[in-house]
Structure formats: C-alpha cells, structure tokens
Design a protein around this motif. Structure first.
Motif, PDB file in Angstrom:
ATOM      1  N   ASP A  78      52.822  48.552  38.570  1.00 16.31           N
ATOM      2  CA  ASP A  78      52.620  49.906  38.044  1.00 16.31           C
ATOM      3  C   ASP A  78      52.344  50.874  39.187  1.00 16.31           C
ATOM      4  O   ASP A  78      51.951  50.473  40.290  1.00 16.31           O
ATOM      5  N   ILE A  79      52.527  52.177  38.904  1.00 23.07           N
ATOM      6  CA  ILE A  79      52.260  53.171  39.951  1.00 23.07           C
ATOM      7  C   ILE A  79      50.776  53.286  40.284  1.00 23.07           C
ATOM      8  O   ILE A  79      50.404  53.929  41.272  1.00 23.07           O
ATOM      9  N   LEU A  80      49.921  52.634  39.500  1.00 26.53           N
ATOM     10  CA  LEU A  80      48.482  52.613  39.811  1.00 26.53           C
ATOM     11  C   LEU A  80      48.139  51.605  40.905  1.00 26.53           C
ATOM     12  O   LEU A  80      46.988  51.537  41.341  1.00 26.53           O
ATOM     13  N   ARG A  81      49.097  50.823  41.355  1.00 23.99           N
ATOM     14  CA  ARG A  81      48.812  49.750  42.311  1.00 23.99           C
ATOM     15  C   ARG A  81      47.995  50.195  43.527  1.00 23.99           C
ATOM     16  O   ARG A  81      47.078  49.482  43.944  1.00 23.99           O
ATOM     17  N   PRO A  82      48.272  51.360  44.138  1.00 22.67           N
ATOM     18  CA  PRO A  82      47.471  51.754  45.313  1.00 22.67           C
ATOM     19  C   PRO A  82      45.997  52.025  45.011  1.00 22.67           C
ATOM     20  O   PRO A  82      45.194  52.143  45.934  1.00 22.67           O
ATOM     21  N   PHE A  83      45.646  52.099  43.733  1.00 24.61           N
ATOM     22  CA  PHE A  83      44.280  52.470  43.363  1.00 24.61           C
ATOM     23  C   PHE A  83      43.472  51.295  42.810  1.00 24.61           C
ATOM     24  O   PHE A  83      42.362  51.491  42.316  1.00 24.61           O
ATOM     25  N   VAL A  84      44.020  50.083  42.889  1.00 22.20           N
ATOM     26  CA  VAL A  84      43.303  48.892  42.433  1.00 22.20           C
ATOM     27  C   VAL A  84      43.335  47.845  43.536  1.00 22.20           C
ATOM     28  O   VAL A  84      44.189  47.896  44.421  1.00 22.20           O
ATOM     29  N   PRO A  85      42.407  46.851  43.510  1.00 20.43           N
ATOM     30  CA  PRO A  85      42.454  45.788  44.505  1.00 20.43           C
ATOM     31  C   PRO A  85      43.770  45.019  44.386  1.00 20.43           C
ATOM     32  O   PRO A  85      44.253  44.781  43.272  1.00 20.43           O
ATOM     33  N   GLU A  86      44.330  44.640  45.516  1.00 21.07           N
ATOM     34  CA  GLU A  86      45.561  43.852  45.473  1.00 21.07           C
ATOM     35  C   GLU A  86      45.271  42.465  44.904  1.00 21.07           C
ATOM     36  O   GLU A  86      44.309  41.811  45.300  1.00 21.07           O
ATOM     37  N   TYR A  87      46.102  42.037  43.973  1.00 21.20           N
ATOM     38  CA  TYR A  87      45.960  40.716  43.354  1.00 21.20           C
ATOM     39  C   TYR A  87      46.847  39.730  44.100  1.00 21.20           C
ATOM     40  O   TYR A  87      48.044  39.954  44.268  1.00 21.20           O
ATOM     41  N   LYS A  88      46.259  38.621  44.560  1.00 24.01           N
ATOM     42  CA  LYS A  88      46.970  37.665  45.400  1.00 24.01           C
ATOM     43  C   LYS A  88      47.147  36.306  44.725  1.00 24.01           C
ATOM     44  O   LYS A  88      47.433  35.313  45.399  1.00 24.01           O
ATOM     45  N   GLY A  89      46.940  36.232  43.423  1.00 27.61           N
ATOM     46  CA  GLY A  89      47.183  34.991  42.704  1.00 27.61           C
ATOM     47  C   GLY A  89      45.919  34.220  42.368  1.00 27.61           C
ATOM     48  O   GLY A  89      44.804  34.658  42.637  1.00 27.61           O
ATOM     49  N   GLN A  90      46.123  33.036  41.771  1.00 24.38           N
ATOM     50  CA  GLN A  90      45.018  32.174  41.362  1.00 24.38           C
ATOM     51  C   GLN A  90      44.632  31.203  42.468  1.00 24.38           C
ATOM     52  O   GLN A  90      45.456  30.801  43.278  1.00 24.38           O
ATOM     53  N   VAL A  91      43.358  30.816  42.457  1.00 28.55           N
ATOM     54  CA  VAL A  91      42.858  29.789  43.380  1.00 28.55           C
ATOM     55  C   VAL A  91      41.979  28.835  42.572  1.00 28.55           C
ATOM     56  O   VAL A  91      41.165  29.269  41.754  1.00 28.55           O
ATOM     57  N   THR A  92      42.170  27.525  42.801  1.00 25.44           N
ATOM     58  CA  THR A  92      41.289  26.528  42.191  1.00 25.44           C
ATOM     59  C   THR A  92      40.266  26.089  43.231  1.00 25.44           C
ATOM     60  O   THR A  92      40.635  25.627  44.311  1.00 25.44           O
ATOM     61  N   CYS A  93      38.986  26.266  42.934  1.00 28.92           N
ATOM     62  CA  CYS A  93      37.930  25.924  43.894  1.00 28.92           C
ATOM     63  C   CYS A  93      37.511  24.456  43.765  1.00 28.92           C
ATOM     64  O   CYS A  93      37.945  23.743  42.860  1.00 28.92           O
ATOM     65  N   GLU A  94      36.635  24.041  44.690  1.00 32.49           N
ATOM     66  CA  GLU A  94      36.197  22.648  44.746  1.00 32.49           C
ATOM     67  C   GLU A  94      35.556  22.200  43.439  1.00 32.49           C
ATOM     68  O   GLU A  94      35.634  21.036  43.064  1.00 32.49           O
TER      69      GLU A  94
END
Length: 339
Positions: A78-94
């Motif tokens: 969306d054009i709102l992308r510059p105004f939100v934190p960049e999403y870099k996907g999911q991570v599974t923790c320990e």
C-alpha cells in the motif's frame, strides 16, 4: 552497534558477525542496558513480553498476531508503506513461539525521545463491546479502577453495589482522556535522559496536551515543524490509501521519535485493525455510533496537526521566526520524510 559494511566484507559476513556478537552479549548486563535504551517504546506500550531483539541488526521481533500480520502484508503493498515499520516475515524462536520480524524504528536515532499516541475516538472493537454487553456481571475490580481516577464517576447505585459492568467501564475509560474529545491520547513518553512517564490517563484538555507536547519537544524545538510536516504527509497519504479506506483502525498508535538531528513518526500496532464490513463505508472523520464502525482516526490526525501548528506560532498567531526559517530548509524537509 550501527556498523557500516567495511571494505571487502559481504553483507552475509557482516550479518554473521552481528549474530555472533548478539549471542555473546544477549544475557550480559550490557545487552539488558542496550535493550532498555534501544527499545524504550516497548516499555511505553506496556507489552514487554511480546517483544524480543531481532536476529539481524536493525530488526525487532513482535509476538505473532495473525490479524496484525495480515495488515502488514497488505501495508507492504500500500502507499502507506513508508509510514509503517517494514515487515520482514515470520521468525520461529527457540521457545517455539512465532514472531513478526519488523524494522527497529529507533536504530538510526541517538538517545531518542519517544512518544506513543493512541489514535481514534475509541480503543475497543464494536464486537468487544457487544460481547461485554452479553455479560452484565458487576465488576469490583473495574469499579475500584474507576474510583481511583474519579471517586465521583460511579452512580449512587454503582457505589452501593461497589461494582460496574464491563461495557460501562469501557465507555467511561475513553471519556477521562482526550480520546473521546480530540480523537487521540498520549499513552507514554520517554525522554532522552531515560526518564519515562505513562501518567496521562486524565490528560484530556487541549491545553494539557499542548503542555505535554511542549515538554516532550523542549530539548529539541526543531522537532516541532518536522513532526508537523510528517503528520501532513501521513494525512495526505491516508486519504489516498486503499488499506485505510477499507479498514477500521482501533488501538493503533503513532510513534513520535526525535533526537538532536532529526524527527519522524510512524503508524504502529495493528492487532485490532480489521476490514470494514462489505456493506459499510467509513470516512474515519465522523462521530462514532454503535454499528457505523467509525474509528475517528482522521479526527485525531487533524487535531494533532492543529496542535502542532499552534506550537509553531507566537501569541499573535504568526509563525515564529525560527520555524519560518526552518521550513525553507530543504534538508529538514527530507529529514522529516525519512523512514
């Protein structure tokens, strides 16, 4: 920890070095101090248990909320992308928990001042209110919270029973702050010296908000015009955004961050952001009535802009000279748009 890539060193090698360093210091006093300095907005939000340091430099992990993940996936297109934190996907923790990997918004700031403002005229979904109304049980805990803020708030009957219903409490809670009057409220502030405050539950009037904003920007007044320009850009983009047009934003915040060099604002927290029902259109600027799904997001944005405009003017309504000069500085304009 903001290393630049050195000559002859690949991104992968640098990432591996960061990972090793993180493993070494993760449980040391240094890292605990680093976490408090780097992520003060987590303490402000009151959700410390939902966050972890990210696996890569400049990232942070937030416990997975499927609805929030869906929002980020849409916002990245969306054009709102510059105004939100960049999403870099999911991570599974320990521990087996799933987390969203997000851009660390504070990574480019030095000793930042941070403010969290909850936007909208309500902080609960209509379905939450409907569910609460199904149970008319009197809540003693909510009655006690109410009288701690205002002993006169309960009715005579509520005083006698020493209890209030959950919907009564939910609606009352929004009236004690500027949420219901200005369409936003201050949730917390953290200063550059490390001091923080969440004591804004009854900060309600425009005058009280102005005083709080003046205090927040007192160490760096040049943040004011930069915040103002960022707010205007956010508003202009919201109006054109497909995501904004089709979603009800509840419990979402604007994160204000500045240091001695720059200032910026981001939209955060989308766990309660849901699609508007297909047969409903909202403009985000109308009064909320049960069933119309209006959130008052633009009411809050417009009042924030009005208040920050007032902070740049003198007693005669003229733009103060320091801000007038600053507004002509193209570098400032670029800074205010930096994400």
């Amino acid at each position: 920890m903001n290393e630049r890539y050195g000559p002859g060193k690949s991104r992968r090698e640098q990432s591996e070095r960061w990972r090793k360093l993180r493993n070494i210091v993760q449980w040391t006093p240094f890292f605990q101090t680093y976490k408090k300095q780097r992520y003060p907005w987590i303490q402000l939000a009151g959700h410390q248990g939902n966050f972890k340091a990210g696996p890569d430099q400049g990232t942070i992990l937030k416990k997975l909320c499927p609805q929030e993940e869906r929002c980020f996936q849409l916002l990245m297109k969306d054009i709102l992308r510059p105004f939100v934190p960049e999403y870099k996907g999911q991570v599974t923790c320990e521990d087996g928990e799933l987390y969203l990997q997000l851009q660390d918004l504070l990574s480019d700031f030095d000793s930042p001042c941070v403010m969290d403002c909850k936007i909208g005229v309500r902080t609960y979904l209509e379905e939450e209110l409907a569910k609460a109304k199904e149970k008319t049980k009197l809540r003693k805990d909510m009655y006690e919270k109410m009288i701690q803020v205002d002993p006169k708030a309960p009715t005579e009957e509520e005083h006698r029973s020493k209890g209030v219903t959950k919907p009564r409490y939910m609606i009352w809670r929004e009236t004690i702050s500027s949420t219901s009057t200005l369409g936003f409220r201050i949730d917390g502030v953290k200063k550059a010296d490390g001091t923080s405050s969440k004591d804004f539950k009854t900060t309600k009037t425009r005058e009280q908000i102005v005083e709080a904003f003046q205090d927040f920007t007192s160490s760096f007044p040049n943040a004011v015009p930069r915040y103002l320009e960022r707010l205007k850009n956010i508003r202009a983009t919201l109006i054109e955004s497909h995501f904004f047009r089709t979603h009800e934003l509840i419990g979402s915040s604007l994160l204000f961050v500045h240091d001695k060099r720059k200032a910026s604002i981001w939209m955060i927290d989308f766990a309660k952001t849901v699609p508007v029902p297909e047969n409903v259109n909202i403009d985000h600027n109308s009064a909320w009535k049960v069933g119309n799904h209006e959130d008052g997001y633009l009411i809050g944005i417009n009042n924030l802009i009005s208040i920050f405009e007032s902070l740049t003017k003198d007693d005669n309504g003229n733009i103060e000279q320091c801000y007038s000069d600053l507004s002509l500085d193209k570098n400032v304009r670029r800074d205010s748009l930096a994400t």
